[in-house]
Enzyme design. Structure first.
Site, PDB file in Angstrom:
ATOM      1  CB  THR A   1      -1.090  -0.082   1.094  1.00 33.38           C
ATOM      2  OG1 THR A   1      -1.969   1.024   0.919  1.00 33.38           O
ATOM      3  CG2 THR A   1      -0.540  -0.111   2.493  1.00 33.38           C
TER       4      THR A   1
ATOM      5  CE  LYS B   1      -2.911   0.401  -2.760  1.00 29.22           C
ATOM      6  NZ  LYS B   1      -4.324   0.791  -2.821  1.00 29.22           N
TER       7      LYS B   1
ATOM      8  CG  ASN C   1      -4.439  -4.524  -3.730  1.00 31.82           C
ATOM      9  OD1 ASN C   1      -4.325  -5.458  -4.519  1.00 31.82           O
ATOM     10  ND2 ASN C   1      -5.525  -4.344  -2.995  1.00 31.82           N
TER      11      ASN C   1
ATOM     12  CG  ASP D   1      -7.359  -1.376  -3.959  1.00 33.54           C
ATOM     13  OD1 ASP D   1      -7.512  -2.024  -2.910  1.00 33.54           O
ATOM     14  OD2 ASP D   1      -6.374  -0.649  -4.163  1.00 33.54           O
TER      15      ASP D   1
ATOM     16  NE  ARG E   1      -8.666  19.413  -6.227  1.00 34.45           N
ATOM     17  CZ  ARG E   1      -7.988  19.260  -5.111  1.00 34.45           C
ATOM     18  NH1 ARG E   1      -8.371  19.906  -4.025  1.00 34.45           N
ATOM     19  NH2 ARG E   1      -6.967  18.445  -5.043  1.00 34.45           N
ATOM     20  CB  THR E   2      -7.003  18.277 -11.580  1.00 26.84           C
ATOM     21  OG1 THR E   2      -6.708  18.792 -10.284  1.00 26.84           O
ATOM     22  CG2 THR E   2      -5.943  18.714 -12.577  1.00 26.84           C
TER      23      THR E   2
ATOM     24  N   GLY F   1     -18.104   2.640   2.580  1.00 23.91           N
ATOM     25  CA  GLY F   1     -16.801   2.173   2.100  1.00 23.91           C
ATOM     26  C   GLY F   1     -16.247   0.932   2.761  1.00 23.91           C
TER      27      GLY F   1
END
Ligand code: ATR
Length: 297
Positions: free
Chosen positions: A74, A78, A99, A114, A164-165, A257
């Site tokens: 982790t 990774k 992972n 994941d 956001r980006t 989650g």
């Protein structure tokens, strides 16, 4: 931590698995996996391995030298571990991150559980089949990549990537297309209720709303959430993020989650052992660790 029934005994034959991370002290994987080994009667132990970035190559070589069954990897290893491995799963190759490492007689296989862990949680806990569905992914970092690629491999009809980006959303949309999926990038501030209305599920993959900064507004306006949506958050502390609370109040189905965390571990356990993971026991252990940590705060 409090000992649950079924603690392990280490013998001369005990096989070792570990988690390589920096820092590693807060990993929740050791209690989950050691409980799973005990429940399944496997002579295995799972230990934390504090590996600094400069030592990663030597640490990977040690997987062979020490004949470990495998490791989890982790933050921050990774992506950096990829060139040190012998083979990669299809998913890990697309995402460029690993992972879980399996040591098959000195041949090191890289996997990434994941995304598949998320999809297993989606099917089992939310009864949501992604094939043929349109999903909105909020975020475009490592977690979003793993989830989006897996959803593409599982036949989702379209992924809308909002970040956001914007440039990173574009890059993730391109990655999804290379994995055989369809994707469209939008900037966060251009996300409209109309776009959300066309989706069957929303998956939030950033750290927005994570404790201790959980007292924040939902990452997208609550008014955008329609009652037919499934709203998923990969943040697991707090259990109910501001996004999930808003979604529940709007009548949406929600997926917290913690399920992804358990299922990615269960898939790694199955890769190492070939035995079905005792998912309920792993989840019980994780819930206990989370509750103890919340109490200690
Ligand atoms: P991880 O591996 O957990 O996904 P990461 O690769 O660092 O972590 O990605 C973090 C993601 O969270 C990114 O999508 C990031 O958006 P940017 O690409 O614009 O940086 C997003 N993120 C982090 N903090 C955020 C915030 N305050 N608001 C919106 N998005 C945020």
């Amino acid at each position: 931590m409090t000992q649950l029934p079924g603690s392990i005994t280490i013998t001369g034959r005990t096989r070792v698995i570990g988690v390589m991370a920096d820092p590693v002290a807060h990993s929740m994987s050791p209690p989950m996996h050691n409980r799973a080994f005990a429940v399944r009667g496997l002579d295995m132990v799972y230990v934390p391995l504090h590996v600094k970035p400069k030592d990663l190559g030597a640490a990977v070589e040690a997987i062979r030298a020490l004949n470990l069954v495998g490791v989890n990897v982790t933050i921050p290893h990774k992506v950096a571990i990829v060139p040190h491995l012998d083979t990669l799963s299809e998913h890990a190759r697309f995402v460029g991150a690993v992972n879980t490492v399996v040591n098959r007689d000195g041949v090191l296989e890289g996997h990434n559980t994941d995304g598949a862990g998320f999809v297993r949680s989606l099917r089992k806990e939310a009864q949501f089949e992604p094939r043929g569905r349109r999903l909105l992914i909020l975020g475009a970092g490592g977690a979003a990549q793993a989830i989006a690629v897996q959803l593409a491999l599982e036949g989702a009809s379209e992924l809308i990537i909002a970040n956001r980006t914007f440039e990173k959303a574009v890059q993730l949309a391109e990655l999804v297309e290379r994995a055989g999926g369809r994707a469209r990038a939008v900037a966060f501030n251009e996300l409209t209720a109309q776009v959300v209305a066309e989706c069957d599920a929303v998956v939030h993959t950033t750290s927005w709303g994570m404790a201790p900064e959980s007292d924040v507004p939902p990452i997208i306006p609550a008014e955008m959430l329609h009652a037919d949506l499934l709203v998923c958050d990969i943040v697991y502390t707090p259990r109910e993020t501001s996004l999930l609370r808003a979604a529940r109040e709007r009548g949406c189905a929600v997926l917290p989650g913690v399920g992804m965390l358990v299922e990615q571990a269960a898939l790694a356990f199955e890769l190492w052992t070939g035995v079905e993971a005792p998912v309920d026991a792993m989840r019980e252990t994780l819930e206990q660790v989370l509750a103890e940590r919340a109490e200690a705060k």
